[in-house]
Enzyme design. Structure first.
Site, PDB file in Angstrom:
ATOM      1  N   CYS A   2       0.824  -1.220   0.000  1.00  0.00           N
ATOM      2  CA  CYS A   2       0.000   0.000   0.000  1.00  0.00           C
ATOM      3  C   CYS A   2       0.852   1.263   0.000  1.00  0.00           C
ATOM      4  O   CYS A   2       1.874   1.342   0.673  1.00  0.00           O
ATOM      5  CB  CYS A   2      -0.882   0.034   1.236  1.00  0.00           C
ATOM      6  SG  CYS A   2      -2.018  -1.333   1.316  1.00  0.00           S
ATOM      7  N   ARG A  27       6.205  -0.291  -5.835  1.00  0.00           N
ATOM      8  CA  ARG A  27       6.074  -1.057  -4.598  1.00  0.00           C
ATOM      9  C   ARG A  27       5.177  -2.278  -4.764  1.00  0.00           C
ATOM     10  O   ARG A  27       5.211  -3.194  -3.940  1.00  0.00           O
ATOM     11  CB  ARG A  27       5.474  -0.172  -3.490  1.00  0.00           C
ATOM     12  CG  ARG A  27       6.371   0.969  -3.091  1.00  0.00           C
ATOM     13  CD  ARG A  27       5.590   2.090  -2.466  1.00  0.00           C
ATOM     14  NE  ARG A  27       5.044   1.753  -1.165  1.00  0.00           N
ATOM     15  CZ  ARG A  27       5.584   2.120  -0.012  1.00  0.00           C
ATOM     16  NH1 ARG A  27       6.679   2.835  -0.003  1.00  0.00           N
ATOM     17  NH2 ARG A  27       5.037   1.781   1.127  1.00  0.00           N
ATOM     18  N   TRP A  75      -2.518  -2.894  -1.758  1.00  0.00           N
ATOM     19  CA  TRP A  75      -2.036  -4.272  -1.894  1.00  0.00           C
ATOM     20  C   TRP A  75      -2.889  -5.075  -0.912  1.00  0.00           C
ATOM     21  O   TRP A  75      -2.766  -4.921   0.301  1.00  0.00           O
ATOM     22  CB  TRP A  75      -0.552  -4.334  -1.542  1.00  0.00           C
ATOM     23  CG  TRP A  75       0.082  -5.657  -1.806  1.00  0.00           C
ATOM     24  CD1 TRP A  75       0.538  -6.128  -2.997  1.00  0.00           C
ATOM     25  CD2 TRP A  75       0.364  -6.685  -0.838  1.00  0.00           C
ATOM     26  NE1 TRP A  75       1.081  -7.384  -2.836  1.00  0.00           N
ATOM     27  CE2 TRP A  75       0.984  -7.743  -1.531  1.00  0.00           C
ATOM     28  CE3 TRP A  75       0.152  -6.817   0.526  1.00  0.00           C
ATOM     29  CZ2 TRP A  75       1.387  -8.912  -0.901  1.00  0.00           C
ATOM     30  CZ3 TRP A  75       0.551  -7.979   1.162  1.00  0.00           C
ATOM     31  CH2 TRP A  75       1.163  -9.016   0.446  1.00  0.00           C
ATOM     32  N   ASN A 100      -2.354   2.401   5.357  1.00  0.00           N
ATOM     33  CA  ASN A 100      -1.350   1.382   5.070  1.00  0.00           C
ATOM     34  C   ASN A 100      -1.095   0.652   6.378  1.00  0.00           C
ATOM     35  O   ASN A 100      -0.846   1.293   7.396  1.00  0.00           O
ATOM     36  CB  ASN A 100      -0.066   2.072   4.559  1.00  0.00           C
ATOM     37  CG  ASN A 100       1.084   1.102   4.372  1.00  0.00           C
ATOM     38  OD1 ASN A 100       0.909  -0.109   4.439  1.00  0.00           O
ATOM     39  ND2 ASN A 100       2.269   1.629   4.138  1.00  0.00           N
ATOM     40  N   GLY A 101      -1.191  -0.669   6.369  1.00  0.00           N
ATOM     41  CA  GLY A 101      -0.971  -1.440   7.594  1.00  0.00           C
ATOM     42  C   GLY A 101      -2.071  -2.456   7.788  1.00  0.00           C
ATOM     43  O   GLY A 101      -2.863  -2.711   6.877  1.00  0.00           O
ATOM     44  N   GLU A 483      18.517 -18.467  -3.667  1.00  0.00           N
ATOM     45  CA  GLU A 483      18.146 -17.214  -4.331  1.00  0.00           C
ATOM     46  C   GLU A 483      17.697 -17.496  -5.775  1.00  0.00           C
ATOM     47  O   GLU A 483      16.742 -16.888  -6.260  1.00  0.00           O
ATOM     48  CB  GLU A 483      19.333 -16.235  -4.271  1.00  0.00           C
ATOM     49  CG  GLU A 483      19.167 -14.932  -5.015  1.00  0.00           C
ATOM     50  CD  GLU A 483      17.965 -14.086  -4.573  1.00  0.00           C
ATOM     51  OE1 GLU A 483      17.348 -14.379  -3.551  1.00  0.00           O
ATOM     52  OE2 GLU A 483      17.632 -13.144  -5.310  1.00  0.00           O
ATOM     53  N   LYS A 487      14.008 -16.598  -7.259  1.00  0.00           N
ATOM     54  CA  LYS A 487      13.794 -15.777  -8.467  1.00  0.00           C
ATOM     55  C   LYS A 487      12.845 -16.480  -9.428  1.00  0.00           C
ATOM     56  O   LYS A 487      11.941 -15.870  -9.985  1.00  0.00           O
ATOM     57  CB  LYS A 487      15.130 -15.491  -9.204  1.00  0.00           C
ATOM     58  CG  LYS A 487      16.059 -14.506  -8.572  1.00  0.00           C
ATOM     59  CD  LYS A 487      15.674 -13.060  -8.726  1.00  0.00           C
ATOM     60  CE  LYS A 487      14.851 -12.552  -7.589  1.00  0.00           C
ATOM     61  NZ  LYS A 487      15.484 -12.198  -6.367  1.00  0.00           N
ATOM     62  N   GLU A 490       9.290 -16.373  -8.026  1.00  0.00           N
ATOM     63  CA  GLU A 490       8.712 -15.016  -8.006  1.00  0.00           C
ATOM     64  C   GLU A 490       8.196 -14.588  -9.367  1.00  0.00           C
ATOM     65  O   GLU A 490       7.104 -14.053  -9.475  1.00  0.00           O
ATOM     66  CB  GLU A 490       9.782 -13.988  -7.574  1.00  0.00           C
ATOM     67  CG  GLU A 490      10.069 -13.947  -6.102  1.00  0.00           C
ATOM     68  CD  GLU A 490      11.157 -12.932  -5.768  1.00  0.00           C
ATOM     69  OE1 GLU A 490      10.973 -12.156  -4.834  1.00  0.00           O
ATOM     70  OE2 GLU A 490      12.214 -12.908  -6.437  1.00  0.00           O
ATOM     71  N   HIS A 506      18.368 -37.640   1.123  1.00  0.00           N
ATOM     72  CA  HIS A 506      17.475 -37.735   2.285  1.00  0.00           C
ATOM     73  C   HIS A 506      16.044 -37.340   1.941  1.00  0.00           C
ATOM     74  O   HIS A 506      15.279 -36.967   2.817  1.00  0.00           O
ATOM     75  CB  HIS A 506      18.018 -36.873   3.432  1.00  0.00           C
ATOM     76  CG  HIS A 506      19.372 -37.307   3.890  1.00  0.00           C
ATOM     77  ND1 HIS A 506      19.604 -38.527   4.475  1.00  0.00           N
ATOM     78  CD2 HIS A 506      20.581 -36.698   3.807  1.00  0.00           C
ATOM     79  CE1 HIS A 506      20.894 -38.647   4.752  1.00  0.00           C
ATOM     80  NE2 HIS A 506      21.506 -37.554   4.354  1.00  0.00           N
ATOM     81  N   LYS A 605       7.108  -4.787  -3.686  1.00  0.00           N
ATOM     82  CA  LYS A 605       8.531  -4.451  -3.576  1.00  0.00           C
ATOM     83  C   LYS A 605       8.882  -4.074  -2.148  1.00  0.00           C
ATOM     84  O   LYS A 605       9.923  -4.450  -1.633  1.00  0.00           O
ATOM     85  CB  LYS A 605       8.831  -3.278  -4.522  1.00  0.00           C
ATOM     86  CG  LYS A 605      10.266  -2.823  -4.524  1.00  0.00           C
ATOM     87  CD  LYS A 605      11.073  -3.624  -5.505  1.00  0.00           C
ATOM     88  CE  LYS A 605      12.556  -3.390  -5.391  1.00  0.00           C
ATOM     89  NZ  LYS A 605      13.293  -4.631  -5.678  1.00  0.00           N
TER      90      LYS A 605
HETATM   91  C1  G6P Z   1       9.788  -8.265  -0.733  1.00  0.00           C
HETATM   92  C2  G6P Z   1      10.481  -8.089  -2.076  1.00  0.00           C
HETATM   93  C3  G6P Z   1      11.773  -8.887  -2.095  1.00  0.00           C
HETATM   94  C4  G6P Z   1      12.659  -8.488  -0.934  1.00  0.00           C
HETATM   95  C5  G6P Z   1      11.921  -8.604   0.403  1.00  0.00           C
HETATM   96  C6  G6P Z   1      12.713  -7.933   1.531  1.00  0.00           C
HETATM   97  O1  G6P Z   1       9.355  -9.557  -0.587  1.00  0.00           O
HETATM   98  O2  G6P Z   1       9.632  -8.504  -3.117  1.00  0.00           O
HETATM   99  O3  G6P Z   1      12.453  -8.649  -3.308  1.00  0.00           O
HETATM  100  O4  G6P Z   1      13.786  -9.313  -0.906  1.00  0.00           O
HETATM  101  O5  G6P Z   1      10.672  -7.918   0.337  1.00  0.00           O
HETATM  102  O6  G6P Z   1      12.783  -6.565   1.267  1.00  0.00           O
HETATM  103  P1  G6P Z   1      13.917  -5.600   1.772  1.00  0.00           P
HETATM  104  O7  G6P Z   1      13.551  -4.261   1.198  1.00  0.00           O
HETATM  105  O8  G6P Z   1      13.840  -5.625   3.268  1.00  0.00           O
HETATM  106  O9  G6P Z   1      15.210  -6.113   1.262  1.00  0.00           O
END
Ligand code: G6P
Length: 610
Positions: A2, A27, A75, A100-101, A483, A487, A490, A506, A605
């Site tokens: 948000c 965001r 959001w 927001n929250g 990671e 990716k 996501e 295992h 984001k």
């Molecule tokens: C969200 C984003 C990720 C990010 C995570 C932590 O999930 O989509 O890309 O790694 O938040 O965010 P930060 O800003 O704390 O690195």
């Protein structure tokens, strides 16, 4: 997540609000809305499902005009993404509110308000706050007092912007848990979730603290605490520059940001390396004395930033005698931990606004750790402001929701931190000189991995029709595999899991067949022979392997092994380099699948709610 933008001015504010919302688009959100007080002092509200562009289109068809207004990108948390659930929310055309929250006790408040005759139009927790303010206005003498009284009944996190025809020359705002910033103009004032939203109209900001209540008019901004005491918060001139929204030759921001990595790594190293020493690049007081007292490092982060922390644990424990633990913030914040001496508490965050990470930092401060340090990409963020020490990544603004250049620059900063800790504690192993030598090679080596682009694009075709994938690595390459899997999940929506390759037998080996592509990162490190045996276990069971392997390790292309040959790179920086092909792979798979690469479904984001 948000985003809030509000304005009170001597000119029409709708375009200011819309531009602010566009700047918060990065965001992540699912709907947007705006409410202004028009010339007849009536609330005009317009909302749309989907993009800010859809809201704009509606406003073109049915223009709204007013000199005070609030706006929002939503959001969804409570209630599906829909126009009905989009903000601003109203209480009988008398209160308009953006939020927001998350209000945790919204259900009980909702029941109580329904029994008092309030009618709810949405499924949101926010509408509860709108009606609650309306209800408290019956006994309070001003909108400001009503907001204050209403928020006393709320549990949870919120940043709020409120307007009412009762007081057309006032905009009220408050925050607890969720970020909110006041922007100061000439004869006009603003509120916003981050400075980006307000940069076209001002560069002077007040960062609100938890529990602050603000009364904005065109010519004044007054801030009070919960007790009603007037506060004098500092005004900061922001050096933040507008997001570079030019895609250049690239189709998506993610790809642009992947290709920016040699430069962003170079920028992050700029001025920080001596000939064979690391220059003191941590901001804050008594840095050297603090580093000399560190007995243990506790790293806390979320998402991609958490993976950076996991890699750093391997580095710190192999290069110094300092122990390290790493945990996701959402778990750490609710877990009891015995107090230990000499703990350097490190948070890692691209945005510096992640709600769980901020809460974890609060907890660490109350546990009295030695010092708190944040590694972050946004200089004026909440995490930076709340930490004793800071070490900045210089990635530049990252727009793609899936983090790329923020991650690799975090790794660079973590390696600087490891080196600085070694340096401060006498470095008998020559660790620092080795780190410096290898980091200097990094930008050029990153350039050469990007040259593999076309080869990886072809490889991606094997994944587009698959539903699952496994990622393998060993040692500090295991978090790189994590990671890589994140990716792929996501942005391509393919289910992907990462395993330390030694764990295959295992359990996950049971999943291996020709429908399960297996990706492995294989630099020439001390664990390479172990990894090769693990890969044989996969191959002999009919698994299809996709390897990013050092050309010296002698794994060659065969029927069910696809190899992308990588240059021989120093072990200490191998995790940074091997991240790049995995970013490219998920990017190309996502493009083939036709997903919204920069704004993947359901993700945000900047995650400013718990
Ligand atoms: C969200 C984003 C990720 C990010 C995570 C932590 O999930 O989509 O890309 O790694 O938040 O965010 P930060 O800003 O704390 O690195």
């Amino acid at each position: 997540m948000c985003g809030i933008v509000g304005a009170i001015a001597q000119r029409p504010v709708v375009e200011i609000l819309l531009e602010g919302l566009r700047r918060l688009e990065y965001r992540g959100y699912d709907s947007a809305g705006v409410a202004v007080l028009d010339a007849n002092n009536t609330i005009q509200r317009t909302r749309a499902l989907g993009r800010v562009a859809a809201l704009e289109e509606k406003l073109q068809q049915q223009p709204a005009r007013g000199m005070v207004g609030i706006s929002h990108t939503r959001w969804a948390t409570h209630g599906e993404p829909s126009e009905r659930n989009a903000h601003p929310h109203l209480s009988s055309n008398h209160i308009a509110i953006v939020h927001n929250g998350i209000i945790e006790n919204y259900e009980e408040l909702r029941e109580a308000l329904i029994s008092k005759g309030y009618h709810f139009e949405s499924e949101t927790d926010t509408e509860v706050v709108a009606h609650l303010i309306e209800e408290t206005l019956k006994t309070e003498s001003s909108l400001f007092d009503a907001v204050k009284a209403a928020t006393k009944q709320l549990r949870g996190a919120y940043a709020l912007g409120v307007i009412s025809p009762d007081e057309p020359d006032t905009l009220i705002a408050t925050r607890k848990g969720s970020p909110l910033i006041v922007g100061l103009g000439l004869g006009e004032n603003f509120i916003g979730s981050d400075v980006q939203a307000m940069l076209p109209v001002t560069n002077r900001f007040i960062y609100l603290e938890n529990g602050d209540f603000v009364k904005l008019s065109r010519h004044s901004v007054e801030i009070f605490d919960t007790e009603g005491k007037k506060l004098d918060r500092p005004i900061k001139e922001s050096k933040a520059c507008s997001l570079d929204s030019d895609l250049g030759e690239f189709r998506h921001y993610m790809m642009k940001e992947i290709h920016e990595q040699p430069q962003s790594v170079q920028n992050t190293l700029e001025g920080r390396l001596g000939r064979d020493t690391i220059k003191q690049c941590i901001e804050g007081e008594n840095v050297l004395e603090t580093l000399q007292q560190v007995k243990e490092v506790q790293i806390i982060a979320c998402g991609t930033s958490y993976h950076a922390g996991l890699i750093a644990r391997y580095w710190l424990e192999s290069m110094t005698d300092i122990s390290c633990s790493v945990e996701v913030a959402s778990e750490y914040r609710y877990r009891r931990q015995p107090q230990r001496d000499g703990v350097l508490f490190v948070t890692i965050s691209q945005s510096g606004e992640t709600a769980d990470t901020l809460a974890a930092l609060e907890k660490a401060k109350s546990n009295k750790c030695l010092a708190t340090l944040t590694i972050c990409n946004v200089a004026e963020s909440s995490l930076i402001r709340e930490s004793d020490l800071s070490l900045m990544t210089v990635a530049g603004a990252e727009i793609g929701v899936a983090s790329t250049k923020a991650f690799t620059t975090q790794l660079v900063c973590l390696q600087l931190l490891v080196g600085l800790l070694a340096q401060a504690n006498g470095d008998s192993l020559g660790v620092v000189a080795n780190i410096v030598t290898n980091l200097k090679k990094l930008p050029v080596l990153l350039e050469s991995v990007l040259d593999k682009d076309a080869e990886i694009e072809i490889l991606a075709e094997h994944f587009a029709e698959k539903n699952h994938a496994l990622f393998l690595g060993r040692g500090d390459q295991y978090p790189v595999a994590m990671e890589g899997a994140l990716k792929l999940k996501e942005i391509s929506y393919i289910h992907a899991e990462a395993y330390p390759a030694g764990e295959l037998k295992h359990g996950p080996l049971a999943l291996v067949d020709n429908e399960m592509p297996i990706v492995a990162v294989a630099p020439n490190t001390t664990l390479i022979e172990k990894l090769k045996s693990n890969l044989e276990e996969v191959r002999s069971r009919g698994g299809e392997l996709y390897l990013f392997a050092d050309k010296k390790v002698g794994i060659s292309q065969k029927d069910n092994i696809h190899v992308v040959e990588m240059e021989d790179v120093p072990e200490t920086i191998a995790p940074i380099i091997y991240t790049i092909p995995l970013q490219l792979l998920s990017y190309y798979v996502a493009v083939l699948k036709g997903t919204d690469v920069d704004k993947p479904r359901n993700l945000a984001k900047s995650v400013t709610v718990e």
